[in-house]
Scaffold this motif. Sequence first.
Motif, short mmCIF file in Angstrom:
data_model
loop_
_atom_site.label_atom_id
_atom_site.label_comp_id
_atom_site.label_asym_id
_atom_site.label_seq_id
_atom_site.Cartn_x
_atom_site.Cartn_y
_atom_site.Cartn_z
N VAL A 148 0.93 -1.11 0.13
CA VAL A 148 -0.02 0.06 -0.12
C VAL A 148 0.82 1.32 0.00
CG1 VAL A 148 -1.83 1.26 1.24
CG2 VAL A 148 -1.87 -1.11 1.31
N HIS A 149 0.68 2.07 -1.03
CA HIS A 149 1.54 3.33 -1.20
C HIS A 149 0.73 4.43 -0.90
CE1 HIS A 149 4.19 0.36 -3.16
NE2 HIS A 149 5.22 1.22 -3.43
N ILE A 150 1.17 5.22 -0.02
CA ILE A 150 0.41 6.65 0.08
C ILE A 150 1.38 7.64 -0.42
CG2 ILE A 150 -0.72 8.12 1.85
CD1 ILE A 150 -0.05 4.76 2.92
N ILE A 151 0.54 8.41 -1.42
CA ILE A 151 1.46 9.37 -2.25
C ILE A 151 1.67 10.95 -1.36
CG2 ILE A 151 1.84 10.62 -4.27
CD1 ILE A 151 0.31 8.55 -5.72
N LEU A 152 2.55 11.36 -1.00
CA LEU A 152 2.63 12.49 -0.16
C LEU A 152 2.78 13.58 -1.08
CD1 LEU A 152 5.04 11.03 2.46
CD2 LEU A 152 2.56 11.43 2.75
N ASP A 153 3.47 13.65 -2.35
CA ASP A 153 3.93 14.78 -3.15
C ASP A 153 4.04 14.13 -4.42
OD1 ASP A 153 3.91 17.11 -3.89
OD2 ASP A 153 5.77 17.68 -2.71
N GLY A 154 4.33 14.77 -5.32
CA GLY A 154 4.89 14.45 -6.90
C GLY A 154 3.87 13.60 -7.60
N LYS A 155 4.36 13.13 -8.59
CA LYS A 155 3.61 12.43 -9.55
C LYS A 155 4.14 11.14 -10.16
CE LYS A 155 2.94 15.91 -12.40
NZ LYS A 155 2.57 16.66 -13.87
N GLY A 156 3.38 10.25 -10.70
CA GLY A 156 3.80 9.10 -11.31
C GLY A 156 2.99 8.20 -11.98
N VAL A 157 3.08 7.11 -12.51
CA VAL A 157 2.23 6.08 -13.13
C VAL A 157 2.40 4.73 -12.69
CG1 VAL A 157 1.83 5.31 -15.48
CG2 VAL A 157 2.37 7.58 -15.11
N LEU A 158 1.17 4.21 -12.36
CA LEU A 158 1.01 2.70 -12.18
C LEU A 158 0.50 1.84 -13.16
CD1 LEU A 158 0.99 0.04 -10.12
CD2 LEU A 158 -1.24 0.95 -9.42
N GLU A 159 1.13 0.92 -13.49
CA GLU A 159 0.40 -0.04 -14.61
C GLU A 159 0.49 -1.40 -14.16
OE1 GLU A 159 3.02 0.01 -17.93
OE2 GLU A 159 2.70 2.22 -18.53
N MET A 160 -0.91 -1.84 -13.97
CA MET A 160 -1.18 -3.14 -13.39
C MET A 160 -2.74 -3.85 -13.98
SD MET A 160 -1.44 -4.36 -9.46
CE MET A 160 -2.47 -2.95 -8.97
N GLY A 161 -2.52 -4.96 -14.02
CA GLY A 161 -3.94 -5.47 -14.56
C GLY A 161 -4.47 -5.05 -16.11
N GLY A 162 -3.46 -4.32 -16.94
CA GLY A 162 -3.92 -3.89 -18.12
C GLY A 162 -4.25 -2.67 -18.12
N VAL A 163 -4.35 -1.86 -16.83
CA VAL A 163 -4.69 -0.42 -16.84
C VAL A 163 -3.54 0.47 -16.43
CG1 VAL A 163 -6.47 1.04 -15.58
CG2 VAL A 163 -7.06 -1.24 -16.22
N SER A 164 -3.73 1.54 -16.64
CA SER A 164 -2.52 2.55 -16.33
C SER A 164 -3.27 3.75 -15.58
CB SER A 164 -1.84 3.15 -17.67
OG SER A 164 -0.90 4.19 -17.53
N TYR A 165 -2.53 4.04 -14.65
CA TYR A 165 -3.02 5.02 -13.47
C TYR A 165 -2.18 6.00 -13.57
CZ TYR A 165 -6.15 0.76 -12.16
OH TYR A 165 -6.80 -0.18 -12.14
N SER A 166 -2.51 7.51 -13.63
CA SER A 166 -1.53 8.57 -13.53
C SER A 166 -1.95 9.16 -12.11
CB SER A 166 -1.76 9.67 -14.48
OG SER A 166 -1.39 9.15 -15.77
N LEU A 167 -1.06 9.13 -11.38
CA LEU A 167 -1.63 9.27 -9.71
C LEU A 167 -0.69 10.35 -9.26
CD1 LEU A 167 -1.15 5.59 -8.82
CD2 LEU A 167 -3.18 6.85 -9.11
#
Length: 288
Positions: free
Chosen positions: A52-71
Motif C-alpha cells: 500500500v503506497h500513500i502518495i505525499l507529493d509528486g506524480k507517477g504512473v502505475l501499470e497493473m492489470g492492463g490499466v494505466s493510472y496517473s497518480l
Amino acid sequence: MDITENYRIDANFRHFRNEIKDNEELYLVECGIERCRPGKSFGPVTRREYHVHIILDGKGVLEMGGVSYSLGRGQIFTLMPEIEHFYYADDEQPWHYAWFTFAGTRAAYFMEKAGITESHPVRETYVEPEQFLMFIEKMLSRHQLTVANELGRTSQLYEAMVLLVDSWNQKTGSPEKKASYDYSADVYVNSAVEYIHGHYSTIRVNDIASYLGISRYYLSHIFKEKLHVSPQEYLLNYRLERSAMLLRTTALSVQEISEKAGYENPLTFSKIFKNAYGLSPKNYRAKF
C-alpha cells in the motif's frame, strides 16, 4: 536476520523489512518512506503481499492489470498479490511516498473493507496523507529486533488499517446508511444479547444499535428473524426475568429490584411485572 539487512536509511530513503510469518491474521512485511529519483521505476514484477503506497507529493504512473493510472498527492495505490505491476515516478515531479506491506489470512478481507480490490487498486486517501505517514514513521522508529518493537510495529499496522477502513467508510457513508454490514446477522444478534445482559438496567434500543454500529431498523429486522421478538421485547423480557429471579432469591426490596430493572418508579415496575406474570412483585415473592 541481521539488523543491517532489514533496516536502511539515507537522505531520501528509509526502509524496514520484517521476517515472513505464515498463518497469522495480519502481519507487517515491510514499510518505508522514499523521495524517488526522477523517472525511477520498479518492475515489471509479481509479488505475494499487499503493498500500500500513500502518495505525499509528486506524480507517477502505475501499470497493473492492463490499466494505466496517473497518480499524485492524496492518492493510494496498492500492488496486489500475484498481479504483475510496473510503476515509475515522473521525470519532473517525482513521487514522494510512504508504504507499508503486509500479508495474512484476513488481509484480503480487510482490504475489501477499505475499498481496495483487484479491480480497484487505486483510491483517494480521503484524509490528509500525512495521517498515514505518522503510523509508518512509528513502525520505522521500532526497527530494532525486539519483542516489544515487534508488538509496536504490529499495533501501528492495525492503526493504519483502521484509518484505511474508516476513511473509506466516511467516504461511502456512515454504517447506519449502508445497505450491508461487515458481520453476519448471527454475530450482531449474539453481541446485542451479550450487551443487553451486561447493561439491561440502563440502556435503550438506540444504545444497542449504536454500540453495534448498525441502524435501529436493521437491529429490529435481525432480532425478529433470529429470535422472533423485537429488541424492545427482548430487553423488557430480560429485565422481568432478572427481576423475578431477584424476587425469588434475594431479600432486596421491590424498589431496589425496580431500580435494577431500569425503572425509577416502583409503581410502573409493579404494573409491568403484573401484566407479565399475573401477580404483583410482592405476591410473586410470597408465592415462590
